[in-house]
Every structure is written in C-alpha cells, then in structure tokens.
Write a protein that holds these residues in place. Structure first.
Motif, PDB file in Angstrom:
ATOM      1  N   THR A   1     113.892  50.239  -6.500  1.00 48.66           N
ATOM      2  CA  THR A   1     114.991  49.645  -5.726  1.00 48.66           C
ATOM      3  C   THR A   1     115.900  48.861  -6.668  1.00 48.66           C
ATOM      4  O   THR A   1     115.448  47.916  -7.321  1.00 48.66           O
ATOM      5  CB  THR A   1     114.450  48.722  -4.634  1.00 48.66           C
TER       6      THR A   1
ATOM      7  N   GLN B   1     120.175  48.092  -1.304  1.00 51.54           N
ATOM      8  CA  GLN B   1     119.884  47.672   0.061  1.00 51.54           C
ATOM      9  C   GLN B   1     120.779  46.499   0.447  1.00 51.54           C
ATOM     10  O   GLN B   1     120.995  45.578  -0.353  1.00 51.54           O
ATOM     11  CB  GLN B   1     118.413  47.265   0.186  1.00 51.54           C
TER      12      GLN B   1
ATOM     13  N   CYS C   1     110.777  46.038  -1.440  1.00 46.42           N
ATOM     14  CA  CYS C   1     110.951  45.816  -2.880  1.00 46.42           C
ATOM     15  C   CYS C   1     110.050  46.762  -3.670  1.00 46.42           C
ATOM     16  O   CYS C   1     108.923  46.413  -4.040  1.00 46.42           O
ATOM     17  CB  CYS C   1     110.630  44.359  -3.226  1.00 46.42           C
ATOM     18  N   THR C   2     110.559  47.945  -3.932  1.00 50.63           N
ATOM     19  CA  THR C   2     109.796  48.926  -4.699  1.00 50.63           C
ATOM     20  C   THR C   2     110.202  48.863  -6.175  1.00 50.63           C
ATOM     21  O   THR C   2     111.130  48.158  -6.554  1.00 50.63           O
ATOM     22  CB  THR C   2     110.039  50.347  -4.163  1.00 50.63           C
TER      23      THR C   2
ATOM     24  N   VAL D   1     112.827  42.901  -8.261  1.00 50.18           N
ATOM     25  CA  VAL D   1     114.004  43.433  -7.567  1.00 50.18           C
ATOM     26  C   VAL D   1     115.006  42.302  -7.389  1.00 50.18           C
ATOM     27  O   VAL D   1     114.708  41.307  -6.704  1.00 50.18           O
ATOM     28  CB  VAL D   1     113.623  44.029  -6.196  1.00 50.18           C
TER      29      VAL D   1
ATOM     30  N   SER E   1     114.510  54.207  -0.962  1.00 51.67           N
ATOM     31  CA  SER E   1     114.244  53.068  -1.843  1.00 51.67           C
ATOM     32  C   SER E   1     115.103  53.076  -3.105  1.00 51.67           C
ATOM     33  O   SER E   1     115.258  52.044  -3.758  1.00 51.67           O
ATOM     34  CB  SER E   1     112.758  53.057  -2.243  1.00 51.67           C
ATOM     35  N   GLU E   2     115.684  54.244  -3.455  1.00 46.31           N
ATOM     36  CA  GLU E   2     116.491  54.321  -4.668  1.00 46.31           C
ATOM     37  C   GLU E   2     117.899  53.780  -4.466  1.00 46.31           C
ATOM     38  O   GLU E   2     118.664  53.638  -5.431  1.00 46.31           O
ATOM     39  CB  GLU E   2     116.563  55.764  -5.168  1.00 46.31           C
TER      40      GLU E   2
END
Length: 320
Positions: A83, A53, A79-80, A107, A49-50
């Motif tokens: 992110t 994407q 969508c963290t 995000v 997630s870091e």
C-alpha cells in the motif's frame, strides 16, 4: 512513464505526514485511487491494496463506530506491504488504531485540510498526468492563434526557420527539434519541450538562439495541446497536391488521430503566413464554416442550373 513515489505527493500538495514516515519512498504504480468503504465493513476480498487509499468523513465516521477489536483488524488489513499510502481529508483526527498499524507496516498516513472531492480530483489529475502514455516526435510545436500546430518534415526543410518567423509575428514557441507528447485522455495530446532545449531554436547558419531572451516571456509556452499537424515537404513537380482542401488527412500519434495538412515547400512561398491561415481555417472548420465545401456546393449548384437550362439536359450550345 515517470516513477511516482509517496514523497512526490507530500512535496506537490503540501500534505502533513502523520505516521509511517519510513514508507514515504514507496512507489505508486497506478493512477486509480481507492476509497475503502466495503473494506471498513470487513469485506477485503477485492481490496486493491496497490492503490493509494483515501479516507473521507464517511469512512472515518464508520471506522470510529467500530469495536476496538474490529478497528485493529480493519487497520491491519488496510496497511499492507504494498500500500503506497493513506490520505485523510478535511484535516480529521486519525484514529490511534490506524496510526499504530501504519507505523508497524511502514505505510505513510498523510493528511489534507481540504474537502474529499477536491483532494481526490487533484490527486487523480496529478497521477494521470504522470502515468500518461508518452512519446517523442521530431518536429516543432507552436501556438498559433490558440491552435497547437505540430510542424513536421524531414531535416533541413525549414521547420525551425518557419517557427522563428511565426514567433516574430506574435505567436508562441513550445518546442523545437524534439516534441515530448503525452496522451492525457483518450483524445488529448499535450506537447512540451525537453528541459535541455526549452525555449531554444536551432537556426542553420546562426546556431542556437534563446527565444525567450530575444522576444520576451510572451513568445514562449511551457506546454500546449496538439490539435493540428502540418507536414512540410519539398515540392515534387510530378506530385498532385490538394488544391481545394476537400481531402482530410489525419496523423495518428499513439491512440489519437489529429487532422493533418501537407504543405509543399518551394522558393517564394511564405510558410509562416500559410501556417497562420491554416490555423485560422482550422478554427473556422471547428466552428462549422468550411470554405472548400461551400465552393463545392456552389459549383454543383451552377452545374445543375446549366443542365436544367439546356434543351436536352446538357450545357447550352451543346448541339451547335
């Protein structure tokens, strides 16, 4: 290592912001880019997630075939809060479920009209350059016949004066006094000048001169790959210097070993010409032509011939 934020991608690549404008200042912490294919299928156990994407035609086509409930679930998990952003390629339409999840989580969703392979290549190159290991070395960097020559040596030995003579002879200055070096690949070093002293040379007795103003834009370069190092040192009477060129020294900068030559400085030596010849000889060596080795082979051959012509295996006249 400089900080990179999602806003930098928008500025650098002219991307279109579709949703999540509040998150454009999120920091990107890695040059790795993720294409969440398995995640679209619902497997988020190892979701990075870091990372930035990237969704191409394959991922979005699969996403659009999901049920509405699954779309909301996948979008929410993509969508963290860490992110940095989602990039959509080929100018494709962004699904409503993804826009809603991105807006709620902050995000940023960015869209590019270009093909997926081109976008991921350019983004990766940009991020790897930004995150490359970095150091600075006291010295001068000059482009001599296409060879990036890093000139080092103690203060006052004549590095800047030599660089000035090289510029007058048609070569190009990259950096003087301080060379910023970044390692872009496991064996690639790129050198450039700090912005404060770019295109400037310090000559003792004259002061600061602007090389681009004096000699034109063709006399400078913004950056250059470093492939050869020449270390200038004051001549020491009792020191033995390499006279054949068979010894191969190297200099380690970060994780990269580059060839190095030590040139003694004394009155009457034209250092600019010596460095020119050293750069040309370095190019010849990379092409497979080594004058020192050729001389060594000739000498060995002559010795063997003399031994073969002697009655007792020695030199002619050895028994006289």
């Amino acid at each position: 290592m400089s900080k990179v934020r999602t806003q930098d991608l928008l500025d650098q690549f002219n991307l279109e912001i579709v949703a999540g404008e509040d998150g454009v200042h999120r920091e990107i912490s890695t040059s790795d880019i993720s294409r969440p294919g398995m995640e679209m299928a619902g497997y988020f156990k190892y979701y990075p997630s870091e990372r930035l994407q990237l969704l191409g035609k394959t991922e979005l086509s699969f996403f659009n075939e999901l049920k509405e409930e699954d779309k909301k679930d996948r979008a929410a998990k993509l969508c963290t809060d860490i992110t940095p952003g989602i990039v959509i390629t080929r100018g494709m339409e962004v699904p409503d479920a993804l826009i809603k999840a991105a807006s709620e989580a902050g995000v940023p969703i960015m869209r590019s009209p270009h093909k997926t392979t081109r976008v991921i290549s350019r983004l990766t190159n940009f991020l790897e350059t930004k995150f490359a290991p970095f150091t600075a070395i006291h010295g001068v960097l000059v482009d001599v016949y296409g060879v990036g020559v890093l000139i080092t040596g103690q203060s006052g030995v004549g590095k800047s004066e030599t660089a000035l003579e090289l510029v007058k002879r048609g070569h190009r200055l990259v950096a003087d006094d301080s060379v910023e070096i970044r390692q872009e690949d496991y064996d690639t070093l790129i050198g450039n000048s700090p912005s404060l002293i770019e295109h400037l040379l310090e000559i003792r007795g004259l002061g600061i001169i602007n090389v681009m103003t004096l000699f034109g834009a063709g006399a400078v370069r913004s950056f250059k790959r470093i492939t050869y190092c020449i270390n200038l040192e004051l001549w020491e009477k009792n020191k033995q210097y390499d006279r054949l060129g068979l010894e191969e020294e190297t200099m380690k900068i970060m994780d990269v070993e580059i060839p190095k030559a030590t040139v003694p400085v004394r009155p009457g030596r034209n250092l600019a010409v010596i460095i020119e010849v050293a750069a040309m000889n370095f190019r010849l060596k990379r092409m497979g032509v080594n004058a020192a080795e050729e001389f060594s082979h000739r000498l060995t051959g002559m010795i063997d011939e003399n031994k073969a012509g002697s009655p007792k295996g020695g030199f002619p006249g050895a028994d006289v």
